[in-house]
Enzyme design. Structure first.
Site, mmCIF file in Angstrom:
data_model
loop_
_atom_site.group_PDB
_atom_site.id
_atom_site.type_symbol
_atom_site.label_atom_id
_atom_site.label_comp_id
_atom_site.label_asym_id
_atom_site.label_seq_id
_atom_site.Cartn_x
_atom_site.Cartn_y
_atom_site.Cartn_z
ATOM 1 N N LEU A 1 0.844 -1.190 0.000
ATOM 2 C CA LEU A 1 0.000 0.000 0.000
ATOM 3 C C LEU A 1 0.882 1.244 0.000
ATOM 4 O O LEU A 1 1.648 1.477 0.934
ATOM 5 C CB LEU A 1 -0.912 0.009 1.234
ATOM 6 C CG LEU A 1 -1.829 -1.210 1.400
ATOM 7 C CD1 LEU A 1 -2.715 -1.032 2.629
ATOM 8 C CD2 LEU A 1 -2.678 -1.427 0.158
ATOM 9 N N ASP A 2 0.783 2.009 -1.079
ATOM 10 C CA ASP A 2 1.503 3.282 -1.189
ATOM 11 C C ASP A 2 0.632 4.364 -0.582
ATOM 12 O O ASP A 2 -0.478 4.621 -1.066
ATOM 13 C CB ASP A 2 1.805 3.595 -2.654
ATOM 14 C CG ASP A 2 2.673 2.531 -3.312
ATOM 15 O OD1 ASP A 2 3.487 1.930 -2.600
ATOM 16 O OD2 ASP A 2 2.532 2.305 -4.531
ATOM 17 N N VAL A 3 1.137 4.994 0.461
ATOM 18 C CA VAL A 3 0.303 5.845 1.305
ATOM 19 C C VAL A 3 0.869 7.251 1.402
ATOM 20 O O VAL A 3 2.081 7.440 1.506
ATOM 21 C CB VAL A 3 0.196 5.230 2.728
ATOM 22 C CG1 VAL A 3 -0.648 6.107 3.633
ATOM 23 C CG2 VAL A 3 -0.398 3.827 2.647
#
Length: 257
Positions: A129-131
């Site tokens: 997950l790129d957050v």
């Protein structure tokens, strides 16, 4: 028994090894195969490779490149990039890769997690997950190299992925990527408190002390890094590195205090 791990992350673009800052301004740093050989010699805990163009270009995973990497790698290998179907995941695992990482497919087809986990086991499915921080607080999940925002709630989504069967969740901080300014501790706290599966944090690792302090506060956990292991000094000269046995002992002992 679950233990903390120190994980180099290699980014591949056009078959070359690059390093980004906040998911942009990428710098060529060498040949991926050479980097794998060096990390073999340095006895890295495991290695993660992301093809950062595959999903953006909607291209098939580069199986020949993956096979070459896996044949050289003497540590557990995780690969991500362009994986959209069960058959693609099975093809990658058949090449000697231990874990397949999913990113954009988690949003477009979350049931793919169920399908892969049912076929090969939870331990082989990784959610990445790129957050990024929201201006008014909280975090937003992005895909396609941070270019496409999703509408999922970070914590609820992590919980759903755990139920679906992911064996690990990698939280990649877009804001900290390549900055070497330290991990986002508030981000990892939020995710660690929400799920029971192993969590790995990536983005911003500043030095060995940062690794040890993060393990001490949140371990067992995976501490992943790119710039820390490929750059040296304030001018960011390219130099592949990894903690030696004495350094690792200090890092992990910090985590046991």
């Amino acid at each position: 028994m679950l233990r903390s791990r120190i994980i180099p992350v290699l980014l591949v673009r056009n078959k070359g090894l690059v390093k980004t800052t906040k998911f942009g301004d990428d710098k060529y740093v060498g040949d991926p195969i050479n980097a794998v050989r060096i990390f073999n010699e340095k006895e890295a805990d495991e290695l993660t490779v992301f093809d950062i163009d595959a999903s953006v270009n909607e291209s098939e995973p580069d199986y020949k490149m993956i096979e070459n990497l896996a044949s050289e790698c003497r540590m557990p290998l995780c690969y991500g990039g362009g994986v959209k179907t069960l058959q693609q995941a099975l093809n990658i695992l058949s090449l000697g890769v231990e874990k397949v990482a999913l990113s954009s497919a988690l949003i477009s087809n979350p049931s793919l997690v169920n399908d892969i986990a049912a076929q090969v086991g939870n331990q082989s499915v990784v959610a990445v997950l790129d957050v990024k921080k929201r201006l008014l607080g909280g975090y937003k999940v992005f895909t396609h190299n941070g270019k496409k925002a999703s509408n999922v709630d970070l914590v609820d989504f992590c919980k759903d992925l755990e139920v679906r069967g992911v064996g690990e969740i990698v939280i990649n901080s877009i804001d900290r990527d390549g900055t070497m300014q330290g991990y986002d501790k508030a981000l990892i706290k939020k995710v660690k408190e929400a799920v029971n599966v192993p969590v790995t944090l990536c983005g911003g690792a500043s030095d060995h002390a940062d690794l040890g302090q993060t393990i001490a506060e949140f371990g067992p956990i995976g501490v992943a890094a790119g710039s820390l292991f490929v750059f040296k000094g304030k001018y960011r000269a390219v130099l592949i590195s990894y903690p030696n046995s004495n350094d690792k002992e200090k890092i992990f002992s910090e985590g046991q205090k």
